[in-house]
Design a protein around this motif. Structure first.
Motif, short mmCIF file in Angstrom:
data_model
loop_
_atom_site.label_atom_id
_atom_site.label_comp_id
_atom_site.label_asym_id
_atom_site.label_seq_id
_atom_site.Cartn_x
_atom_site.Cartn_y
_atom_site.Cartn_z
N GLY A 2 -0.30 1.48 -14.01
CA GLY A 2 -0.91 0.75 -12.91
C GLY A 2 -0.51 1.32 -11.57
N ALA A 3 -1.07 0.73 -10.54
CA ALA A 3 -0.75 1.17 -9.18
C ALA A 3 0.64 0.69 -8.80
CB ALA A 3 -1.78 0.61 -8.22
N LEU A 4 1.27 1.44 -7.92
CA LEU A 4 2.62 1.08 -7.45
C LEU A 4 2.53 -0.08 -6.47
CD1 LEU A 4 4.16 4.56 -6.62
CD2 LEU A 4 4.71 3.09 -8.54
N GLN A 37 6.74 1.59 -3.59
CA GLN A 37 6.54 2.46 -2.44
C GLN A 37 6.76 1.64 -1.18
OE1 GLN A 37 3.07 4.88 -2.85
NE2 GLN A 37 2.63 4.78 -0.68
#
Length: 113
Positions: A2-4, A37
């Protein structure tokens, strides 16, 4: 995968740290993937980005062995040795010159002698 998760500057939750923060704690990422992030906005350019790792998954820093200390000393000695006159300059030779200062400008050192 998945996305961070992305957090704004200074708003990351506890339990995350950058590489530098891990190093001050005596830790290293230890092969783990980036967990989150951190973004710091800027006015005229894209945001500054820092990658965060989980502190709980970090491993201790590997200790320096005698062989590693010797290799580091040898590398630093090579950076101080002039390739032209083969002497220890006493400082790291700038890559822009390629040699020690007296060898790079012999006319200047000849006048002063």
């Amino acid at each position: 995968m998945g996305a961070l998760p992305v957090y704004r500057w200074r708003l990351a939750p506890d339990g995350y740290a950058t590489r530098r923060q891990l190093r001050t704690l005596g830790l290293r990422p230890g092969g783990q993937e980036v967990a989150a992030q951190l973004e710091r906005p800027r006015r005229r350019r894209g945001p500054l980005v820092a990658y965060l790792y989980r502190i709980e998954d970090a491993k201790p820093v590997r200790p320096m062995t005698p062989a590693r200390w010797a290799a580091l000393a040898k590398a630093n000695r090579a950076r101080r040795t002039c390739p032209q006159c083969h002497t220890d300059a006493g400082y790291v030779i700038p890559t822009s010159l390629g040699t020690c200062v007296p060898c790079a400008s012999p006319s200047t050192s000849a006048r002063s002698a």
